[in-house]
Each structure stands twice: as C-alpha cells, then as structure tokens.
Enzyme design. Structure first.
Site, PDB file in Angstrom:
ATOM      1  CE  LYS A  35     -17.135 -10.027   7.059  1.00  8.97           C
ATOM      2  NZ  LYS A  35     -16.943 -11.038   8.125  1.00  8.97           N
ATOM      3  NE  ARG A  87     -11.431 -14.321  12.714  1.00  6.99           N
ATOM      4  CZ  ARG A  87     -12.267 -14.249  11.682  1.00  6.99           C
ATOM      5  NH1 ARG A  87     -11.833 -14.445  10.452  1.00  6.99           N
ATOM      6  NH2 ARG A  87     -13.549 -13.988  11.869  1.00  6.99           N
ATOM      7  CE1 TYR A 121       3.240  -7.679 -20.333  1.00  6.86           C
ATOM      8  CE2 TYR A 121       1.034  -7.882 -19.398  1.00  6.86           C
ATOM      9  CZ  TYR A 121       2.061  -7.095 -19.886  1.00  6.86           C
ATOM     10  OH  TYR A 121       1.919  -5.734 -19.940  1.00  6.86           O
ATOM     11  CG  MET A 127      -3.195  -3.138 -14.514  1.00 15.70           C
ATOM     12  SD  MET A 127      -2.084  -1.730 -14.448  1.00 15.70           S
ATOM     13  CE  MET A 127      -0.671  -2.429 -13.639  1.00 15.70           C
TER      14      MET A 127
END
Ligand SMILES: *Cc1c(COP(=O)(O)O)cnc(C)c1O
Length: 368
Positions: free
Chosen positions: A35, A131, A260, A308
């Site tokens: 998956k 679930r 940052y 990023m």
C-alpha cells in the site's frame, strides 16, 4: 556530478528481506503489503520484483489495486479498506481484486447483488484494534450471511489486525490472538477457510500469530517495526537510501545563528555545510538538532531548522568537505530507524513521505 535529493533502491535487498519472512513463517502464504506506493518504494517495481515469489499482495485503496492490475500483476490483490459503495465494488469485480469486508454497509451491498462467485473476500474481525472489522459477537451472523451471498467466492477467509504487536511485553497481542482463535473455533468455518493475523511485528515477535497467511509490510523494506531495534539488528537490509549533496560550505563565527527563527546559535567558530534536502523532499521538518547525517560517509550533526529545500549541518570532523560532496540522510550506513527517533516519529512515515521531487534510482541485481 552527484545529483541533489535522490533515493537509491537496492533491489537485491528485496529478496533478502523476503527470505527473512520465510525464516519466521516457513509454511505461511505471503501477502506482501505494498500500500501507499509500497511505503514510498514504488509499488510497481516492488510488485514486479516479488510477483513470482509471493502468494498475493495487499493495498489499502481500490485505485492502488487497479494500478497494479493495469501494470500486469496477476497474483491476488487484497484491498484492505474494501469498498464503500456499489461503484467501488464494481471496480473490484472488474479488476478481480479481493475485498476486505468489515462493515454492515458492505454486507448490505453484497446482499443486493446477483452475480455468481465473482469476488473473493477477507472477513475482517476486530479483535481489539477498534478500527475496521466486526466484533466477536457479530461474526458468526455476518459469516453466515456472507455465505449466502451468491456474488462471493468460497471459501471466505478471515483476518484480524494486531494493535500493539511491536511491544513484546504487552499481553494485548496474545489476547487478540486468543479471541480470534476462540471465536472462530466456536462456529463452523468451511474447512478450507484460511486465516491471517500477522503484520511484520507479528511475524517477528509472535509465532502464535503466524497462520495460513502472513501480511508483511515494513520488514520487506528492510525496516524494523520495533522502536528498540533496527532492521539491521533483525538481519534485514534497507531497500531505500536517501541521498543528496552539499551545495555550500562556509565558516560561521561563535554567536552566529543559523536558519529560520535563528533558533540555533553557534557556541564556537564552526564549518557549516548546506545540504540540498528539505521537508519538500520528505526530510522530516521536526528532526532535532544533532540528528546524524553522513557527509562523505562520516557522521555529522544537523543544526538549525529543517527548511523546505535545505538543511544545515555542523561539518565538525568533515571540515574539508566541499560543495558537491556526497550526503546520505538515511539508509545504508545510517538506519532510518535512528532518524525516526530523532524526529519523534516512526520510520514508516519517513519512507512513505519521500516526495515526487526525489528522483528514484534502482541499484543491485534483482535476485528473485
Ligand atoms: C499496513 C498493514 C499491514 C502491514 O503492516 P507492517 O507493520 O508494515 O508489517 C498488515 N495488515 C494490515 C491490515 C495493514 O493495514
């Protein structure tokens, strides 16, 4: 020239890891879980590498199964989330995908259909995960109703999913296995019905979870399901290694801040390296200061915030490194399990999260 941000997929490791599954579950049929694009490794390449060796595949969504069929995969493919509407059931039929049946809504759709023996199903028993699946008290009734649905192929197989098998000390797993076995023993199954319990952690740590079918995911990719052990310690080999290169090297002075937020401050004059990898490539935004990175094969430390497209490292012992030099973020020589701990996550999220921008390159001989 070393390219920026690329993943090398060691295809020889696929056979090695599959062999480990066989060691732990020698008599079981193997449903390889591919998956989410084979956990970021490329569903088609992994499926075609394994196709001759496994008994089936599992994906989460219908469209993942369709994509595999369209690429020529002929083995059975189970869709773990099943279907939610008649149109989706039609797609399962058209592509001959197995459905996991976990809800009364699905059962109701089956009961409206008149086709004959068109679809194989896995009846999902919720033994505690809470679930998907039916509860113990509902199972017998659901099983009997499914047996009456003409569209369903016999035998009906049964499956459950373990909630905490990666914790070898939690008795929840044995409780789930016992509930599964006891409930199935209490009503008459078709004699050739098959059962499936174990994911990777079940295969590796709970022999009692190994039944007719096992469903390995993460271990096929050479990664450990256990927080306290690496894949290497389990004898697995990582398929994916994530690489990039240094794009700048500079001296920064004591007291300077980096990145940052100016959140990291230099305590001494330092040689800083800038690496072309960032969260837009799937490198974890929350990797902490000190997360190891390999520059020219040697360990250095992440400093400052992950941005990023770039990260910054303290080149430390590698102060002769230069722009263009090779960097490894995880994989061979640097376990992804270790990076996951540094980023307060699990390795599953790291490999699944590698983005489109990262070029994928196969290496190694497919030995299957
Ligand atoms: C994802 C998944 C697996 C595989 O789990 P791993 O921990 O990756 O081995 C098996 N079964 C089900 C139902 C799953 O959703």
């Amino acid at each position: 020239m070393i390219p920026a941000a690329y993943a090398v997929l060691n295809m020889a490791a696929v056979a090695h890891n599959l062999q480990k599954v066989r060691e732990y579950a020698p008599d079981a049929k193997i449903m390889a879980v591919i998956k989410a694009n084979a956990y970021g490794h490329g569903a088609l390449r992994i499926a075609h590498t394994l196709a001759a060796e496994v008994d089936g595949f599992a994906v989460a969504r219908v469209d993942e199964g369709v994509r595999l069929r369209n690429s020529g995969v002929q083995k059975r493919i189970a869709v773990l989330e099943g279907f939610t509407c008649a149109e989706e059931l039609d797609k399962l039929l058209a592509y001959q995908l197995d459905a996991v049946v976990h809800s009364f809504a699905q059962l109701a759709i089956f009961e409206t259909r008149t086709e004959r023996e068109e679809i194989a199903v896995w009846l999902k028993f919720d033994t505690g995960m809470n679930r998907l699946g039916f509860k113990a008290g509902e199972l017998q009734d659901v099983y009997s109703r499914l047996m009456c649905c003409s569209i369903i192929k016999q035998p009906i197989n049964l499956m459950t999913h373990l909630a905490n098998a990666d914790d070898k000390h939690d008795d929840m797993t044995l409780k789930q296995i016992t509930l599964f076995n006891d409930t199935l023993a209490s009503f008459k199954l078709e004699p050739n019905s098959e059962r499936s319990i174990a994911n990777s952690a079940g295969i590796l740590a709970w022999q009692q979870a190994v039944t007719e079918w096992v469903r390995p995911g993460i271990m096929l990719y050479g990664i450990s399901p256990f927080a306290e052990l690496t894949g290497e310690q389990l004898g697995l080999k990582p398929i994916m290694s994530l690489h990039s290169r240094l794009i700048a090297v500079k001296r920064i002075a004591k007291g300077d801040t980096v990145g940052y937020g100016g959140s990291w401050r230099c305590e001494q004059d330092t040689t800083l390296g800038v690496v072309a990898i960032g969260y837009a490539d799937g490198y974890p935004r929350y990797a902490r200061v000190g997360t190891p990175v390999l520059v020219n094969g040697q360990r250095v430390s992440l400093i400052g915030r992950v941005s990023m497209d770039m990260i910054t490292v303290d080149l430390g012992s590698q102060s002769n490194a230069k722009a263009g030099d090779a960097v490894t973020l995880w994989g061979e020589g640097l376990p992804v399990e270790e990076i996951a701990l540094c980023a307060n996550t699990i390795p599953y999220t790291l490999v699944c999260g590698v983005t489109q921008r990262v070029k994928q390159i196969e290496s190694g001989v497919k030995q299957l």
